[in-house]
Design a protein around this motif. Sequence first.
Motif, PDB file in Angstrom:
ATOM      1  N   UNK A 196     -24.480 -14.967   7.422  1.00  0.00           N
ATOM      2  CA  UNK A 196     -24.704 -16.365   7.778  1.00  0.00           C
ATOM      3  C   UNK A 196     -26.137 -16.779   7.493  1.00  0.00           C
ATOM      4  N   UNK A 197     -27.082 -15.880   7.747  1.00  0.00           N
ATOM      5  CA  UNK A 197     -28.497 -16.159   7.482  1.00  0.00           C
ATOM      6  C   UNK A 197     -28.723 -16.495   6.012  1.00  0.00           C
ATOM      7  N   UNK A 198     -28.143 -15.715   5.127  1.00  0.00           N
ATOM      8  CA  UNK A 198     -28.307 -15.958   3.688  1.00  0.00           C
ATOM      9  C   UNK A 198     -27.777 -17.333   3.294  1.00  0.00           C
ATOM     10  N   UNK A 199     -26.693 -17.737   3.928  1.00  0.00           N
ATOM     11  CA  UNK A 199     -26.083 -19.027   3.613  1.00  0.00           C
ATOM     12  C   UNK A 199     -26.869 -20.186   4.224  1.00  0.00           C
ATOM     13  N   UNK A 200     -27.617 -19.912   5.293  1.00  0.00           N
ATOM     14  CA  UNK A 200     -28.384 -20.963   5.964  1.00  0.00           C
ATOM     15  C   UNK A 200     -29.679 -21.298   5.244  1.00  0.00           C
ATOM     16  N   UNK A 201     -30.202 -20.374   4.444  1.00  0.00           N
ATOM     17  CA  UNK A 201     -31.464 -20.619   3.735  1.00  0.00           C
ATOM     18  C   UNK A 201     -31.389 -21.899   2.893  1.00  0.00           C
ATOM     19  N   UNK A 202     -30.392 -22.065   2.020  1.00  0.00           N
ATOM     20  CA  UNK A 202     -30.328 -23.311   1.241  1.00  0.00           C
ATOM     21  C   UNK A 202     -30.051 -24.542   2.098  1.00  0.00           C
ATOM     22  N   UNK A 203     -29.347 -24.368   3.226  1.00  0.00           N
ATOM     23  CA  UNK A 203     -29.084 -25.515   4.093  1.00  0.00           C
ATOM     24  C   UNK A 203     -30.392 -26.060   4.677  1.00  0.00           C
ATOM     25  N   UNK A 204     -31.297 -25.145   5.049  1.00  0.00           N
ATOM     26  CA  UNK A 204     -32.606 -25.575   5.539  1.00  0.00           C
ATOM     27  C   UNK A 204     -33.376 -26.336   4.473  1.00  0.00           C
ATOM     28  N   UNK A 205     -33.243 -25.896   3.228  1.00  0.00           N
ATOM     29  CA  UNK A 205     -33.903 -26.596   2.114  1.00  0.00           C
ATOM     30  C   UNK A 205     -33.324 -27.997   1.916  1.00  0.00           C
ATOM     31  N   UNK A 206     -32.001 -28.118   2.076  1.00  0.00           N
ATOM     32  CA  UNK A 206     -31.344 -29.419   1.876  1.00  0.00           C
ATOM     33  C   UNK A 206     -31.789 -30.418   2.931  1.00  0.00           C
ATOM     34  N   UNK A 207     -31.619 -30.061   4.206  1.00  0.00           N
ATOM     35  CA  UNK A 207     -31.857 -31.018   5.282  1.00  0.00           C
ATOM     36  C   UNK A 207     -33.317 -31.430   5.397  1.00  0.00           C
ATOM     37  N   UNK A 208     -34.236 -30.544   5.021  1.00  0.00           N
ATOM     38  CA  UNK A 208     -35.658 -30.841   5.196  1.00  0.00           C
ATOM     39  C   UNK A 208     -36.263 -31.569   4.001  1.00  0.00           C
ATOM     40  N   UNK A 209     -35.864 -31.207   2.779  1.00  0.00           N
ATOM     41  CA  UNK A 209     -36.576 -31.694   1.593  1.00  0.00           C
ATOM     42  C   UNK A 209     -35.761 -32.633   0.708  1.00  0.00           C
TER      43      UNK A 209
END
Length: 376
Positions: A196-209
């Motif tokens: 789940x952590x690996x999949x969350x990395x790009x999600x953090x990039x999407x929502x923030x930037x």
Amino acid sequence: MLFFSFYLLMPVLPFYLTDYFKVTNAHAGLVIAAYVAAAIMIRPFAAFIADSFDRKIFYFTAYFTFVIFYAGYIAASALAFFVIIRTVHGLAFGSANMASNTIVIDLLPFSRQGEGLGYFGVFNNIAMALGPVLGLLMYERFDFTVIFYSSLAAGSIGCIFALLVKAPRIEKVSHDEPLSFDRFLLLSGLPVGLNLLLLAVPYGMITTYIAMYGKHIDASSSSGIFFVLMAVGLIISRLFAGKRIDKGKIIQIIRSGIFMASFSLILLFFADKVHAHRIYFFYFTALLLGLSYGMVFPAFNVMFVNLAPHNRRATANSTYLTSWDLGIAAGIILGGKIIDMTGIASVYAFGSFFALIAGVYFMNIITDYFGRRRLR
């Protein structure tokens, strides 16, 4: 209302930090990530309390604390003070989010957990659709103080509803039971947590930037619509994925969602290269990302719960949310560094790679692991 107040600030905080405090994108990422880092640190201890004591009282106390600290953003005139407020606010958010998720599972019959978590998540996604849109509109028209007051007001309304929640009586961990690491984190869930952590990395990039990316490709006015379409995709997939999870299709749902996310992120990267109809390409990617993540959210949540005994539900939820937030924090920090080094478009190429690794790991490790270790 908890997530609405959160998402109202999320897309405008990078602008606030770079405009008001004059920090670099990398430093802005670190400040924003402090919130997530605090939520990560508190969740294991919050889970211990929620499994051992009255869950409703803990939920309301955490929610009330979360709302009060919005006033700190308004008062913070120095960067150091802002970082402190942001960090403590993350502690309250991590506790309230974990407790609410656990109470939902307490209320649901086992045979409809996937469906119920899907419906519960729909409301988070509605907040995700409305919050960033309104936040970005307010950023264009008002001072940042107005946005902070709006988040305070939204959180206060949510706090009233939190008080009205009727939590059921649940099996608690005995106070005589020896204190162990498994009381804070679900050890059997750690391999799934890494996935789940690996999949969350790009999600953090999407929502923030994504707002910055929209500005970069001359689609800044479309960033709010991006969040709306992503939320629409999340809602649609949650509504059909939950029922399929309850029918035993959890592996198929996660597998499809992960690889769709990887494909969507590489399309988002190419939005920078497309000249004709760029905005429509941008929109289409948002919808695909919503569909993919909406499939994996409830499926992974059910997976964690099925790996835990009934009196460890809060611990299972804490491990699920902690894994997700670790990935979000990593995505925010890594995204800020990538932007400063290679440009913002590269963020989503890296994100696609992380999602692809998550898919390969799931297929080769987690599928068999879950089949052997599940309790229900």
